[in-house]
Write a protein that holds these residues in place. Structure first.
Motif: not given
Length: 170
Positions: A86, A88, A91, A93, A127, A130-131, A134-135, A138, A166
């Motif tokens: 990760y 910041e 990106d 993702s 990472w 929560d993200d 989500f990733q 998805t 989530i």
């Protein structure tokens, strides 16, 4: 594809393939990677060494996936994938989602119908959980695959509860 959230230990999942959040060396490490190599036994490391000696001399690229035997694990195969670290300011993702879709593509090649995934990149690669969840969701929801069942195995009650929240958001 049916997606299931499970709290537990990835090394105990009875599925066709277990996904390993590997490092690029494919030679074991800490976290999920170390646990899979320890419980799976030397057969996994032997196949990983063979992969390093042939196709992946420089290591497995981030976002790609490759399969080995599962050794002593309750699965037929381990699919190794390297998640991004990760950052910041950058990106990555799409690269993280590619870990899931590349693993599913390898599962399709193997004929696997059930796959268990850890939460890739959310440990030492930093990472945000929560993200990462989500990733993962998805990527799994949007994937085109012959895999019938994907299990996201979350280590600990906190991650499992967060993943359920989530998942209900869509």
């Amino acid at each position: 594809m049916h997606i299931e959230l499970v709290e537990g230990d990835i090394t105990t999942q009875r599925v066709d393939a277990i996904v390993n959040a590997a490092n690029s060396s494919l030679l074991g490490g800490g976290g999920v990677d170390g646990a899979i190599h320890r419980k799976g036994g030397p057969a996994i490391l032997e196949e990983c060494r063979a992969l390093r000696a042939s196709r992946y001399g420089g290591g497995l690229p981030t976002g790609r996936a490759v399969a080995t035997t599962a050794g002593n694990l309750p699965a037929r195969w381990v699919i190794h994938t390297v998640g991004p670290v990760y950052r910041e300011a950058e990106d990555l993702s799409g690269v993280l989602r590619a870990c899931y879709t590349s693993s599913l593509a390898v599962a399709d090649e193997l004929g696997a119908t059930s796959v268990a995934f850890p939460l890739i990149s959310a440990g030492v690669y930093g990472w945000p959980p929560d993200d990462a969840i989500f990733q993962a969701l998805t990527a799994l929801r949007d994937a085109t695959t012959q895999v019938e069942s994907a299990r996201l195995v979350l280590f600990g009650e906190h991650l499992y509860t967060l993943a359920k929240e989530i998942a209900t958001r869509g």
